[in-house]
Structure formats: C-alpha cells, structure tokens
Design a protein around this motif. Structure first.
Motif, short mmCIF file in Angstrom:
data_model
loop_
_atom_site.label_atom_id
_atom_site.label_comp_id
_atom_site.label_asym_id
_atom_site.label_seq_id
_atom_site.Cartn_x
_atom_site.Cartn_y
_atom_site.Cartn_z
N UNK A 1 0.85 -1.19 0.00
CA UNK A 1 0.00 0.00 0.00
C UNK A 1 0.89 1.24 0.00
N UNK A 2 0.68 2.11 -0.98
CA UNK A 2 1.37 3.40 -1.01
C UNK A 2 0.66 4.32 -0.02
N UNK A 3 1.32 4.63 1.09
CA UNK A 3 0.67 5.40 2.15
C UNK A 3 0.41 6.84 1.74
N UNK A 4 1.13 7.34 0.74
CA UNK A 4 0.95 8.73 0.33
C UNK A 4 -0.31 8.94 -0.50
N UNK A 5 -0.73 7.91 -1.27
CA UNK A 5 -1.91 8.10 -2.12
C UNK A 5 -2.99 7.03 -1.94
N UNK A 6 -2.74 6.03 -1.09
CA UNK A 6 -3.75 5.01 -0.80
C UNK A 6 -3.84 3.88 -1.80
N UNK A 7 -3.03 3.88 -2.85
CA UNK A 7 -3.10 2.79 -3.84
C UNK A 7 -2.50 1.51 -3.27
#
Length: 292
Positions: free
Chosen positions: A93-99
């Motif tokens: 999970x990319x914590x910066x954008x939620x993807x």
C-alpha cells in the motif's frame, strides 16, 4: 566500399542469430546472508510478515533469472525483499496516495540502505510512484505464501531426512488439473538431491503472472524516524540516546518488550537518509529508517 558492405553483412548476420531461450527454474529458496552496503541481511522464513518502510523501483536490467528462478520481467507484478523466503505474495500500500497492489517477491534486494522493498516497473507505476522512494505498508498473504512453499521444489514441506528408496511423485503446477508424474531415482546424486527437496521436474516450472491491477484506498499520514538499536534494558538505551541526540522508544517484538533508540521525526525522506548515513558512518550498523 567492399569493406563497408562486408561489415554491414556481418552486422545483419549477428542480429539475425537466434537469441538463447531463457528457461525458468522456479524453486523455493531462503538463501544465505548477504551484504547490502554496510549492513548484513539474514534471510529467514516468515509467513506472517508485516512492515512499514520505504520502497524503491527495481532496475529493469539484471540476470535473466531472479533468485527463485523466475524469468525476470519488469512488466510483471513482482518485486524484491532483503530477507523474506522466496517466492512470497505481498500486498503493498502506497501510504501517500492510498493505492494498493499485490506482488510476488522473487528476488533479493534492494541493496540501498533504509529500503525494505523493491518493485518492478509495472508494480511501481500502478502504485503511482515517482522516481524516488515511496512510503509503503506491506502485508504478506500468509496462505498464498505457504502454498508456494508447499508445492515448489526445495520448499519446507518437501524436505525429507533421507533419500526415498522407491519413486518420487511430482505434480504439474500448470493451470489444468494436476497430473502426477513419477520417475525412479537411479543415481546417488539424484538421491542426495531428493533428500534436500531438490528433485527437478521433467518440464521447468513457471508460476502464473499475478493480475496487473490496483485498488484505491485512503492516504495515511506518516512520520519518518531513524532507529539505531533495540535494548532489553531502558538504561542502556538512554545512554546511547544521550550520546546521539536521540529518544528512547518502547518497542514490542516477539521476544518481548524492548527499548529502541531513535532520531526524528523527519519531514522528508532526504532528511531521514542524511541521518541514517551519519548513524552508519558512526558505526551504528543496525540503523534503519522507520515509517510510522
């Protein structure tokens, strides 16, 4: 003129030569310790792995086969990890954008200090990563990872203490119904390989590609820290913290409550990298970046 024509013909002939076909040799592997910069990495089995840290893009080039014997492909949903058994299935999970994407780690790396995961070009693109590192959360799919360990050659479920006296039964991992194949072990070398769970299939194994897709979640605000070491006693941690301008932080591990020494929080990854570089230069070889 004749010389130029001759050179052109040679070049065309070289280009027309058939390229060697890379055959996969997929197997389960943990592997030996390896060095990433100044730090030693110690691979081990962990089927319930979870972590937060920094992920980077993998280089497209490299050996034709990954550490677990898959054909390297930057367009597949794959990646690298410093210590997990290979292969393993992870949600990232990319914590910066939620993807969020699902990948299969099949290689060792990344070698850069402070990085916990390498991602193929395709996986990094789907996560919305730029050129630099991304803050990520990693959750292993325990059931899928254990299954790979059970069915691949060399896996923990295939290890036996002595060579079989009869035959070895193998299962085709293709998409169709399983079709057992049997062959006798006829030589001492084959017997030793069988005792290590390394009997090769008649046809090379190849794992199916994971779906090229991503899911959208919510971004998460995080902080960056540089952690030096863990101590069983708070006093020792406090002394190291005083020497390095850090703070003592409670840390809960499978061994029980520990006391970590940290610097931070840092606003940017470049600031955390600079602090990590200073710590490693001071001989604090266990230092690493923490994302929380």
């Amino acid at each position: 003129m004749k010389k130029a024509v001759l050179l052109c013909c040679v070049g065309v002939a070289a280009c027309s030569r058939p390229q060697p076909v890379v055959k996969p040799d997929v197997h389960y592997v943990v592997g030996p310790a390896w060095r990433a910069g100044t730090a030693w990495m110690y691979p081990r089995e962990n089927f319930a792995y979870q972590a937060m840290g920094l992920a980077v893009r993998q280089a497209d080039s490299g050996p034709s086969l990954t550490t677990d014997g898959e054909v390297r492909n930057p367009l597949s949903m794959t990646g690298s990890h410093p210590t997990l058994q290979l292969p393993a299935v992870l949600s990232v999970i990319n914590l910066d954008n939620g993807r969020e994407v699902t990948i299969r780690v099949n290689d060792r790396g990344p070698a850069e200090a402070g990085r916990v995961l390498g991602l193929s070009r395709k996986a990094a693109d789907l996560l919305g990563m730029g050129v630099g590192p991304a803050r990520v959360r990693i959750v292993e799919d325990e059931a899928a990872s254990r299954h790979l360990g059970e069915v691949l050659p060399g896996g923990p479920m295939l290890e036996i203490s002595a060579a079989p006296r009869g035959v070895v039964t193998q299962t085709d991992l293709g998409s169709g119904p399983a079709s057992p194949q049997t062959r006798a072990i006829t030589t001492a070398a084959e017997a030793r390989a069988a005792s290590a769970g390394q009997v090769a299939s008649a046809e090379p194994l190849q794992l199916p590609d994971l779906p090229v897709q991503w899911r959208q979640g919510q971004p998460v605000a995080t902080q960056l820290w540089v952690e030096f070491a863990d101590f069983t006693g708070r006093g020792a941690a406090a002394r190291l913290a005083a020497q390095n301008g850090g703070v003592v932080w409670p840390s809960f591990t499978p061994q029980g409550k520990m006391w970590a020494v940290r610097q931070g929080p840092f606003t940017t990854i470049s600031d955390a990298d600079a602090a990590l570089k200073r710590a490693l230069a001071d001989g604090l070889t266990g230092s690493h970046i923490v994302v929380e």
